[in-house]
Design a protein around this motif. Structure first.
Motif, PDB file in Angstrom:
ATOM      1  N   UNK A  38       0.837  -1.196   0.000  1.00 43.76           N
ATOM      2  CA  UNK A  38       0.000   0.000   0.000  1.00 43.76           C
ATOM      3  C   UNK A  38       0.881   1.259   0.000  1.00 43.76           C
ATOM      4  N   UNK A  39       0.528   2.278  -0.814  1.00 38.88           N
ATOM      5  CA  UNK A  39      -0.617   2.334  -1.716  1.00 38.88           C
ATOM      6  C   UNK A  39      -0.231   2.022  -3.167  1.00 38.88           C
ATOM      7  N   UNK A  40      -1.031   1.177  -3.815  1.00 39.25           N
ATOM      8  CA  UNK A  40      -0.944   0.962  -5.259  1.00 39.25           C
ATOM      9  C   UNK A  40      -2.105   1.726  -5.907  1.00 39.25           C
ATOM     10  N   UNK A  41      -1.797   2.698  -6.749  1.00 37.52           N
ATOM     11  CA  UNK A  41      -2.822   3.558  -7.353  1.00 37.52           C
ATOM     12  C   UNK A  41      -3.113   3.072  -8.773  1.00 37.52           C
ATOM     13  N   UNK A  42      -4.363   2.758  -9.041  1.00 31.30           N
ATOM     14  CA  UNK A  42      -4.800   2.367 -10.385  1.00 31.30           C
ATOM     15  C   UNK A  42      -5.846   3.364 -10.863  1.00 31.30           C
ATOM     16  N   UNK A  43      -5.627   3.935 -12.034  1.00 29.04           N
ATOM     17  CA  UNK A  43      -6.587   4.857 -12.643  1.00 29.04           C
ATOM     18  C   UNK A  43      -6.945   4.298 -14.013  1.00 29.04           C
ATOM     19  N   UNK A  44      -8.224   3.996 -14.212  1.00 29.00           N
ATOM     20  CA  UNK A  44      -8.684   3.467 -15.491  1.00 29.00           C
ATOM     21  C   UNK A  44      -9.866   4.276 -15.987  1.00 29.00           C
ATOM     22  N   UNK A  45      -9.868   4.591 -17.272  1.00 30.67           N
ATOM     23  CA  UNK A  45     -10.962   5.384 -17.831  1.00 30.67           C
ATOM     24  C   UNK A  45     -11.121   5.085 -19.314  1.00 30.67           C
ATOM     25  N   UNK A  46     -12.368   5.116 -19.803  1.00 36.93           N
ATOM     26  CA  UNK A  46     -12.584   4.966 -21.243  1.00 36.93           C
ATOM     27  C   UNK A  46     -12.117   6.214 -21.976  1.00 36.93           C
ATOM     28  N   UNK A 104      -4.948   3.343 -18.922  1.00 39.66           N
ATOM     29  CA  UNK A 104      -4.682   2.719 -17.628  1.00 39.66           C
ATOM     30  C   UNK A 104      -3.378   3.268 -17.068  1.00 39.66           C
ATOM     31  N   UNK A 105      -3.441   3.835 -15.859  1.00 39.80           N
ATOM     32  CA  UNK A 105      -2.259   4.353 -15.165  1.00 39.80           C
ATOM     33  C   UNK A 105      -2.060   3.566 -13.876  1.00 39.80           C
ATOM     34  N   UNK A 106      -0.803   3.222 -13.571  1.00 37.01           N
ATOM     35  CA  UNK A 106      -0.492   2.456 -12.368  1.00 37.01           C
ATOM     36  C   UNK A 106       0.754   3.054 -11.712  1.00 37.01           C
ATOM     37  N   UNK A 107       0.604   3.482 -10.461  1.00 29.24           N
ATOM     38  CA  UNK A 107       1.715   4.128  -9.753  1.00 29.24           C
ATOM     39  C   UNK A 107       1.748   3.636  -8.314  1.00 29.24           C
ATOM     40  N   UNK A 108       2.954   3.336  -7.834  1.00 23.99           N
ATOM     41  CA  UNK A 108       3.184   3.043  -6.418  1.00 23.99           C
ATOM     42  C   UNK A 108       4.570   3.588  -6.073  1.00 23.99           C
ATOM     43  N   UNK A 109       5.096   3.236  -4.915  1.00 29.29           N
ATOM     44  CA  UNK A 109       6.429   3.698  -4.549  1.00 29.29           C
ATOM     45  C   UNK A 109       7.512   3.098  -5.441  1.00 29.29           C
ATOM     46  N   UNK A 110       7.225   1.969  -6.075  1.00 34.39           N
ATOM     47  CA  UNK A 110       8.246   1.302  -6.884  1.00 34.39           C
ATOM     48  C   UNK A 110       7.850   1.073  -8.331  1.00 34.39           C
ATOM     49  N   UNK A 111       6.621   1.410  -8.705  1.00 38.45           N
ATOM     50  CA  UNK A 111       6.111   1.131 -10.053  1.00 38.45           C
ATOM     51  C   UNK A 111       5.511   2.385 -10.653  1.00 38.45           C
ATOM     52  N   UNK A 112       5.752   2.582 -11.939  1.00 35.70           N
ATOM     53  CA  UNK A 112       5.081   3.651 -12.685  1.00 35.70           C
ATOM     54  C   UNK A 112       4.900   3.180 -14.113  1.00 35.70           C
ATOM     55  N   UNK A 113       3.660   2.818 -14.461  1.00 38.35           N
ATOM     56  CA  UNK A 113       3.368   2.287 -15.790  1.00 38.35           C
ATOM     57  C   UNK A 113       2.088   2.906 -16.318  1.00 38.35           C
ATOM     58  N   UNK A 114       1.962   2.912 -17.650  1.00 40.42           N
ATOM     59  CA  UNK A 114       0.748   3.421 -18.284  1.00 40.42           C
ATOM     60  C   UNK A 114       0.595   2.742 -19.633  1.00 40.42           C
ATOM     61  N   UNK A 115      -0.640   2.466 -20.005  1.00 44.58           N
ATOM     62  CA  UNK A 115      -0.917   1.886 -21.318  1.00 44.58           C
ATOM     63  C   UNK A 115      -2.218   2.453 -21.873  1.00 44.58           C
ATOM     64  N   UNK A 116      -2.298   2.550 -23.195  1.00 48.74           N
ATOM     65  CA  UNK A 116      -3.586   2.685 -23.846  1.00 48.74           C
ATOM     66  C   UNK A 116      -4.056   1.273 -24.185  1.00 48.74           C
ATOM     67  N   UNK A 117      -5.353   1.022 -24.044  1.00 48.01           N
ATOM     68  CA  UNK A 117      -5.886  -0.325 -24.192  1.00 48.01           C
ATOM     69  C   UNK A 117      -6.911  -0.386 -25.319  1.00 48.01           C
ATOM     70  N   UNK A 118      -7.004  -1.530 -26.006  1.00 47.60           N
ATOM     71  CA  UNK A 118      -7.976  -1.686 -27.085  1.00 47.60           C
ATOM     72  C   UNK A 118      -9.351  -2.138 -26.617  1.00 47.60           C
ATOM     73  N   UNK A 119      -9.538  -2.301 -25.300  1.00 46.31           N
ATOM     74  CA  UNK A 119     -10.821  -2.772 -24.765  1.00 46.31           C
ATOM     75  C   UNK A 119     -11.480  -1.663 -23.952  1.00 46.31           C
ATOM     76  N   UNK A 120     -12.800  -1.680 -23.890  1.00 48.31           N
ATOM     77  CA  UNK A 120     -13.534  -0.705 -23.084  1.00 48.31           C
ATOM     78  C   UNK A 120     -13.394  -1.043 -21.602  1.00 48.31           C
ATOM     79  N   UNK A 121     -13.371  -0.024 -20.757  1.00 45.57           N
ATOM     80  CA  UNK A 121     -13.261  -0.229 -19.305  1.00 45.57           C
ATOM     81  C   UNK A 121     -14.276   0.651 -18.603  1.00 45.57           C
ATOM     82  N   UNK A 122     -14.536   0.317 -17.347  1.00 44.92           N
ATOM     83  CA  UNK A 122     -15.346   1.179 -16.496  1.00 44.92           C
ATOM     84  C   UNK A 122     -14.425   2.157 -15.781  1.00 44.92           C
TER      85      UNK A 122
END
Length: 377
Positions: A38-46, A104-122
């Motif tokens: 903790x904390x692992x931050x996930x941000x997902x949006x269409x 999709x954005x993903x950030x924590x104390x040790x991780x920082x990643x982001x992707x555009x995705x071909x699928x719809x998300x909530x």
């Protein structure tokens, strides 16, 4: 590119400037499923597919960042500032990049990643001890790494399609007796033997020689990479391979005609073959699951609680889940930590335990409680 105060897993620079990547790989998703704390931050949006993020999507993203900041109120000031700096850095890169169906954005104390995705998300913001990776798994399930074999009058080329398209090897079609291996990144080249004036009989021998050389070549490659396969190129050659080749396990489909001759269209078409193939495989798995429930019920584990127990005990098999099945755990329920989605958590544990994953349409697992494990025989 701006310096980051965090140690990131990878830089996201492409072309001549900053860009959010599309090269989601199983290895990258597996890294996120294993990362925790903790904390692992996930941000997902269409998002709306465009050359650059639309204004409405920019506004939506800003609202999600504010939501994430509010959820970090319990963090020490320095930690909160570092995490939000990195999250906003990823967001700025996304705003300047092309978009697909989701971000999709993903950030924590040790991780920082982001992707555009071909699928719809909530749309969601999750701040927990693990990342929200369900949509990444769905994206991977849609187009997993695969092989494309393209054959035409010039020869054969085999490509590995994963994070990017990579030419693995080429067999050039030459008159009988002068066959040789070459490597070239181009899809279309002049046929070096085209001016030799070969007759119909020699041409047939030449084609037979090409197919004979392709056979052991592909058999060895398929032993190394038992991934789904798409055939492409000349319809006559493709059909001959489909009739005679013995290395066509996991054949996803074929692309012939003008589309196969255009690199900018070929791999879009092969991705559609993969999507259709995986849908068929999912339906086959569903049928097998239903038959086992009737004829061999000990092979089936049904329901969330039972599947958790089976995965925790490392029961081998395929975890079948409805794409939209979500089961959050609010504070105080079950004595465990709060979770935005226990299905998401279970999928992560299943992957780490070596289970296969199959997604099916919503309501298709109603009699199993939305999720089931089909044990391996």
């Amino acid at each position: 590119m701006e310096d980051s105060p965090l140690t990131t897993v990878a830089d996201h620079v492409g072309g001549g400037g900053r860009a959010i990547p599309r090269d989601l790989t199983p290895e990258a998703a597996a890294h996120l499923t294993a990362a925790g704390g903790y904390p692992c931050i996930s941000v997902l949006m269409p998002t709306t597919p465009a050359a650059r993020m639309a204004i409405a999507d920019r506004e939506r993203l800003e609202g999600l960042l504010l939501d994430a900041e509010r959820r970090l109120d319990d963090q020490p000031l320095g930690d909160r500032e570092r995490l939000m700096y990195e999250l906003r850095r990823q967001a700025r890169m996304a705003q300047d990049s092309s978009t697909q169906n989701a971000l999709a954005l993903f950030v924590s104390h040790s991780v920082s990643r982001a992707w555009t995705l071909p699928v719809a998300v909530h749309q969601k913001v999750v701040v927990e001890s693990t990342f929200a990776t369900r949509d990444l798994l769905r994206a991977l399930h849609r187009t997993p790494p695969h092989l494309v074999l393209r054959v035409d009058e010039f020869g054969a080329r085999v490509y590995w399609v994963a994070a990017r398209v990579t030419l693995l090897d080429t067999i050039e079609r030459l008159p009988v007796g002068s066959a040789r291996l070459v490597a070239s990144p181009n899809l279309e080249r002049p046929y070096p033997g085209s001016g030799l004036g070969l007759g119909a009989e020699s041409e047939a021998d030449d084609r037979s020689d090409l197919l004979a050389r392709i056979d052991p070549w592909m058999a060895g490659l398929r032993a190394e990479r038992p991934a789904p396969l798409v055939l492409a190129g000349d319809a006559v050659l493709v059909n001959e391979l489909r009739r005679s080749a013995r290395w066509l396990h996991r054949l996803a489909g074929a692309v012939v005609g003008p589309t196969a001759n255009k690199p900018d269209q070929l791999f879009t078409a092969t991705a559609l073959c993969l999507e259709d193939y995986l849908h068929r495989r999912g339906q086959q798995t569903l049928e097998t699951l239903r038959e086992a429930a009737v004829n061999d019920p000990e092979q089936v584990v049904a329901g969330l609680d039972q599947c958790w127990t089976a995965v925790a005990s490392r029961t081998p098999g395929t975890l079948v889940v409805e794409q939209g099945y979500v089961h959050p755990r609010p504070p105080g329920e079950g004595g465990g930590p709060v979770s935005h989605d226990l299905i998401d958590d279970l999928l992560e544990h299943a992957i780490q335990a070596g289970n296969l994953i199959a997604f099916v349409d919503d309501a298709q697992l109603h009699e199993f409680g939305g999720i089931a494990l089909l044990r391996s025989r």
